[in-house]
Design a protein around this motif. Sequence first.
Motif: not given
Length: 215
Positions: A43-51, A16-25
């Motif tokens: 964020k709930q239902n964000n298009r990147f949540m699962a991917s 997790p980064i900040g309130e809603y973002d995500r850092r991926v490797v």
Amino acid sequence: MQDLLTVTGLILKAEPIGEYDRRVVILTKERGKIAAFARGARKQNNRFMASTNPFSFGEFRLYAGRSSYTLAEAFISNYFEGLRSDYEGAYYGMYFLEVCDYCTRENNDERELLKLLYQSLRALCAKSLAHELVRYIFEIKAVAINGEFPGIPNGDRLLESTLYAVSYIVNSPVEKLYTFTVTPPVLQELGRLAAYYCRQSLDGNFKSLEILKSL
């Protein structure tokens, strides 16, 4: 307008980064290991949540920044769903992700390790292969791909079938690795050899491996 970079790869970790973002490797075929930010991925239902979860394999389209990338689109072709219902298998998979994160670098040619990781996760989902065998094959082949395979330890008396299995693992293409099973004595010897090679070449602190030892 920034140009989009398209890569094929597998997500090794997400944080997790900040309130809603995500850092991926992501371990990619084209750029080795890279880091990317997925805006709003938590964020709930964000298009990147699962991917943007670990084990996600597919095509990623990115905007290049000065020191990292920003995810623009993701098209996932394999989530390795079988690991979701296999508690032990999932931890073996996370251990493989940690090893690849430890071994890889940005802008290196990491295609063979990416292929090994992909095929190893598929093997974990196969009911016909013991998780321990998949692990030992993965470890020995990872050491070999990194160019650090030292051969059979001097003075180690091994079964002929074990010697054959090690030679096959080291010299075969990744796509043909998970096509055999072994007897319990050979599996035990492969485990001992894999542990020896890992002590020589993979001295990282792998959290998933510690959990596996406690299961």
